[in-house]
Scaffold this active site. Structure first.
Site, PDB file in Angstrom:
ATOM      1  N   ASP A 254       0.851  -1.166   0.000  1.00 47.18           N
ATOM      2  CA  ASP A 254       0.000   0.000   0.000  1.00 47.18           C
ATOM      3  C   ASP A 254       0.900   1.233   0.000  1.00 47.18           C
ATOM      4  O   ASP A 254       2.076   1.160   0.390  1.00 47.18           O
ATOM      5  CB  ASP A 254      -0.899  -0.030   1.235  1.00 47.18           C
ATOM      6  CG  ASP A 254      -1.791   1.184   1.322  1.00 47.18           C
ATOM      7  OD1 ASP A 254      -2.403   1.534   0.303  1.00 47.18           O
ATOM      8  OD2 ASP A 254      -1.861   1.789   2.400  1.00 47.18           O
ATOM      9  N   ARG A 255       0.356   2.372  -0.422  1.00 50.18           N
ATOM     10  CA  ARG A 255       1.191   3.582  -0.474  1.00 50.18           C
ATOM     11  C   ARG A 255       1.011   4.439   0.781  1.00 50.18           C
ATOM     12  O   ARG A 255       1.858   4.472   1.651  1.00 50.18           O
ATOM     13  CB  ARG A 255       0.861   4.389  -1.741  1.00 50.18           C
ATOM     14  CG  ARG A 255       1.936   5.406  -2.111  1.00 50.18           C
ATOM     15  CD  ARG A 255       1.448   6.396  -3.153  1.00 50.18           C
ATOM     16  NE  ARG A 255       0.611   7.430  -2.551  1.00 50.18           N
ATOM     17  CZ  ARG A 255       0.066   8.437  -3.230  1.00 50.18           C
ATOM     18  NH1 ARG A 255       0.249   8.529  -4.545  1.00 50.18           N
ATOM     19  NH2 ARG A 255      -0.666   9.349  -2.603  1.00 50.18           N
ATOM     20  N   ASP A 256      -0.112   5.162   0.871  1.00 52.74           N
ATOM     21  CA  ASP A 256      -0.321   6.124   1.952  1.00 52.74           C
ATOM     22  C   ASP A 256      -0.421   5.423   3.308  1.00 52.74           C
ATOM     23  O   ASP A 256      -1.237   4.515   3.484  1.00 52.74           O
ATOM     24  CB  ASP A 256      -1.589   6.936   1.693  1.00 52.74           C
ATOM     25  CG  ASP A 256      -1.544   7.678   0.365  1.00 52.74           C
ATOM     26  OD1 ASP A 256      -0.432   8.075  -0.029  1.00 52.74           O
ATOM     27  OD2 ASP A 256      -2.592   7.834  -0.279  1.00 52.74           O
ATOM     28  N   ASN A 297      -5.273   2.677  -3.752  1.00 52.39           N
ATOM     29  CA  ASN A 297      -6.478   3.415  -4.114  1.00 52.39           C
ATOM     30  C   ASN A 297      -6.154   4.900  -4.119  1.00 52.39           C
ATOM     31  O   ASN A 297      -5.634   5.424  -3.133  1.00 52.39           O
ATOM     32  CB  ASN A 297      -7.606   3.153  -3.101  1.00 52.39           C
ATOM     33  CG  ASN A 297      -8.157   1.749  -3.186  1.00 52.39           C
ATOM     34  OD1 ASN A 297      -7.934   1.034  -4.157  1.00 52.39           O
ATOM     35  ND2 ASN A 297      -8.883   1.342  -2.161  1.00 52.39           N
ATOM     36  N   CYS A 335      -5.857   2.643  -8.472  1.00 50.30           N
ATOM     37  CA  CYS A 335      -7.274   2.761  -8.842  1.00 50.30           C
ATOM     38  C   CYS A 335      -7.668   4.222  -8.702  1.00 50.30           C
ATOM     39  O   CYS A 335      -7.594   4.778  -7.608  1.00 50.30           O
ATOM     40  CB  CYS A 335      -8.133   1.887  -7.937  1.00 50.30           C
ATOM     41  SG  CYS A 335      -9.918   2.214  -8.143  1.00 50.30           S
ATOM     42  N   HIS A 337     -10.719   5.400  -9.191  1.00 51.80           N
ATOM     43  CA  HIS A 337     -12.174   5.501  -9.068  1.00 51.80           C
ATOM     44  C   HIS A 337     -12.617   5.787  -7.635  1.00 51.80           C
ATOM     45  O   HIS A 337     -11.861   5.600  -6.685  1.00 51.80           O
ATOM     46  CB  HIS A 337     -12.828   4.199  -9.554  1.00 51.80           C
ATOM     47  CG  HIS A 337     -12.384   3.782 -10.918  1.00 51.80           C
ATOM     48  ND1 HIS A 337     -11.622   2.654 -11.142  1.00 51.80           N
ATOM     49  CD2 HIS A 337     -12.552   4.368 -12.129  1.00 51.80           C
ATOM     50  CE1 HIS A 337     -11.367   2.536 -12.431  1.00 51.80           C
ATOM     51  NE2 HIS A 337     -11.916   3.565 -13.053  1.00 51.80           N
ATOM     52  N   LYS A 358      -9.360  -1.447  -4.136  1.00 55.37           N
ATOM     53  CA  LYS A 358      -9.160  -2.377  -3.025  1.00 55.37           C
ATOM     54  C   LYS A 358     -10.324  -2.253  -2.036  1.00 55.37           C
ATOM     55  O   LYS A 358     -10.823  -1.146  -1.811  1.00 55.37           O
ATOM     56  CB  LYS A 358      -7.832  -2.077  -2.309  1.00 55.37           C
ATOM     57  CG  LYS A 358      -6.604  -2.192  -3.193  1.00 55.37           C
ATOM     58  CD  LYS A 358      -5.300  -1.992  -2.400  1.00 55.37           C
ATOM     59  CE  LYS A 358      -5.206  -0.641  -1.716  1.00 55.37           C
ATOM     60  NZ  LYS A 358      -3.904  -0.431  -1.028  1.00 55.37           N
TER      61      LYS A 358
END
Length: 640
Positions: A254-256, A297, A335, A337, A358
């Site tokens: 995951d990033r953040d 996301n 993503c 969206h 996700k």
């Protein structure tokens, strides 16, 4: 199928190693570099190879004759006066197929050339397809920028503007080219290089060039230091392991809140800040040969907070700062969206429900296909319950990091396989802790059979969940259907609790649940509750589990051993996880502080637990057949 090998270089920088040999005949692992290239090409169906020779050309011709051209059509052509990499190819344009592969003679590579070719043929509009990859020194590499669909938009030769952020996408000197696209330059007089001259000119002329990004092994062996690195990599086997013809292991990040500080919706590069230790962790994954893939996301795009180009600049900053620390990610999947409407400036076409947001598995499925990833060797690492749910749906092990949301969001009522403090600790866990942990668990459960029950008890924060997850992992690896029942799920809401640990854990309900699970006679589905740590509220019927008479249950919790009498006969296997109290106290305090308690409240709770929980749990130690001290992965048999 045809390949062109540019083997005319003098190898001046390798003179101390090769004397008067052409550099394409330098020894790597007992055979000349050129032979590695030709054998690889033949393995992937390339039937004709044109070798452009110059310095000591007769030595290359003689070598090919000695090998009887490896049973394929090989033609050596002297390309005359030096005219650059592109100029050399242009000089033999009439000898080339409509599409051909170009290989530089001083590169060691092991790449799935079939996959590369199929990609090139799939995108027929491109004049050329350039093989690109990330590396751990993008600051001194020639870089390429692409659009979201993989079309090359710019070439950035070294040196770079230190005030700009660039994608870590390095041209690896391997190309599929359409011969017709080169015709306008066939009469060029001045020397031309592909990367610095011809490809940028082709872009300016409106021709399309596509990037094929892959983590596979291709390195320049043109200096003594680089040659030594290539030879070491060959001997270690990492060159062969990197080929996408072999299943790859990966960490999905995951990033953040995992890689970078979570400041909310990050909509510009200035708000992106690496978490301390994140770059070192990613470098560790790189060295351990994990494909390191970001899956994130990014509803900021759908909400209209930033554009896809803005997001690309944020990711360029991430890749630039990782590169300065000698780290890189192999790919970034995001993503854009967001299903909910009502935001000022939102992008209407992105306000949809999709398969890539996700915890839906679209991003991971795409990466698994692109990188030939073996899910059983891989990990999902993130800071939220969304990441844990993604891992479960994807069939991949999960590690929850306590940075960012730290799993306290409770959006999904799921429990991770392992929990650590941050990404750096996750890297250490995977590299140094997990292997001996699995070995220890394997030794402990050698006699477990289908339908048995493993009880794992111990004081809070002692490592029970680590051992339980390792036991489950080993059993599943042996083909056993296994289900963990974490008794933390059955903690009562704070308003409903009774005195001592036995009252907090709703022991009567746990006994009923275990009796039902242990006594199944056919495949059945049950619903378990979930205890939310922040609100301290129990949510009934939160997650479904399916078990059968053959399922091995792993029952884990502070009161687990006190309940082991639910299983009669030899089906019960009992383990007590021990720990140094100072280490445990530190973990307990950190956990309560993480739940937003002040120091005084946390210390008070720790003190009260020492009185009403510790004596009861330590007394249950007598029921354990095995005592385990996880801090040093030490095992001791309990005295019965």
């Amino acid at each position: 199928m045809q390949a062109v090998v540019l083997a005319g270089g003098r190898g001046t920088r390798l003179r101390s190693r090769i004397s008067d040999l052409p550099k394409s005949l330098v020894n790597v692992g007992g055979r000349p570099l050129l032979e590695h290239q030709i054998v690889l090409a033949k393995q992937h169906g390339i039937e004709r190879i044109l070798i452009l020779v110059n310095h000591a050309a007769e030595r290359i011709v003689e070598f090919c004759n000695q090998r009887e051209n490896w049973g394929i059509d090989i033609l050596c052509v002297n390309d005359g006066a030096p005219r650059g990499t592109a100029g050399a190819v242009l000089s033999v344009l009439d000898l080339l197929d409509d599409d051909f592969l170009t290989i530089y003679g001083d590169t060691m590579l092991d790449i799935d050339l079939t996959r590369f070719k199929c990609f090139h043929e799939k995108h027929k509009a491109a004049a050329a397809t350039v093989f690109t990859h990330p590396n751990d020194h993008p600051h001194d590499s020639d870089l390429i920028e692409t659009s979201e669909d993989g079309m090359v938009t710019a070439f950035y030769p070294y040196p770079h503007d230190p005030g700009c952020y660039y994608p870590n996408k390095v041209s690896a000197a391997l190309y599929y080219i359409r011969r017709q696209a080169l015709s306008p330059w066939r009469a060029a007089v001045t020397p031309l290089d592909f990367g610095k001259d011809l490809f940028p000119e082709m872009l300016r002329a409106g021709l399309k060039i596509r990037s094929y990004n892959s983590p596979e092994y291709i390195k320049d062996a043109g200096t003594p230091a680089r040659l030594d690195k290539v030879c070491d990599d060959f001997e270690s086997g990492c060159i062969a392991r990197a080929s996408l013809t072999s299943p790859q292991k990966a960490v999905f990040l995951d990033r953040d809140g995992c890689i970078n500080v979570d400041y909310g919706h990050i909509d510009r590069p200035e708000r992106f800040e690496l978490i301390e230790g994140a770059a070192a962790a990613i470098a560790c994954f790189n060295r351990a040969e994990y494909r390191t893939i970001v899956v994130t996301n990014q509803p900021v795009v759908a909400r209209g907070n930033c554009s896809v180009r803005d997001l690309r600049m944020i990711h360029n900053k991430m890749e630039t700062e990782l590169g300065r620390c000698g780290a890189f990610v192999d790919a970034i999947y995001f993503c854009p969206h967001h299903p909910d409407r009502g935001f000022v400036g939102e992008v209407e076409e992105l306000k949809i429900r999709c398969e890539c947001r996700k915890p839906s598995t679209g991003l991971i499925n795409e990466a698994v296909e692109a990188f030939n990833i073996d899910r059983s060797q891989s990990w999902v690492i993130g800071d939220s319950s969304t990441d844990v749910a993604l891992a479960k749906r994807s069939g991949i092990r999960s590690i929850l990091v306590e940075t960012g949301a730290g799993g306290l969001d409770s959006k999904y009522h799921v429990m991770p396989d392992y929990t650590v403090s941050d990404l750096f600790e996750a890297a250490k866990f995977i590299h140094a802790v997990h292997p001996p942990l699995i070995k220890s668990a394997s030794d402990l459960i050698s006699h477990v059979k289908p339908g048995d029950v493993c009880f794992v008890g111990g004081l809070s924060r002692s490592g029970k969940s680590f051992l339980s997850s390792a036991i489950a992992e080993v059993l599943r690896g042996r083909g056993f259907e296994t289900q963990i029942v974490a008794l933390d799920r059955l903690i009562r809401s704070v308003a409903d609790r009774e005195p001592t640990v036995m009252g907090r854990c709703n022991v009567d309900e746990i006994r009923k649940v275990l009796s039902r699970l242990v006594g199944v006679r056919s495949r059945e589905t049950y619903e378990l509750p979930f205890y939310e740590k922040l609100s301290r509220i129990s949510h009934p019927r939160s997650e479904r589990i399916t078990i059968s008479p053959e399922t091995v249950l792993v029952v884990e919790g502070t009161v687990a051993l006190s309940l082991s009498d639910v299983v009669l006969g030899g089906r019960a296997h009992t383990f007590f996880v021990d720990i140094d109290e100072e280490v445990r106290r530190s973990r307990v305090m950190r956990e309560y502080l993480r739940r937003r308690m002040d120091w005084g409240t946390a210390a008070s709770i720790y003190g009260s637990r020492q009185e009403d929980e510790t004596p009861i749990v330590l007394a249950s130690r007598a029921r354990a057949k095995h005592c385990v001290r996880l801090r040093a992965i030490e095992l001791t048999e309990a005295v019965q």
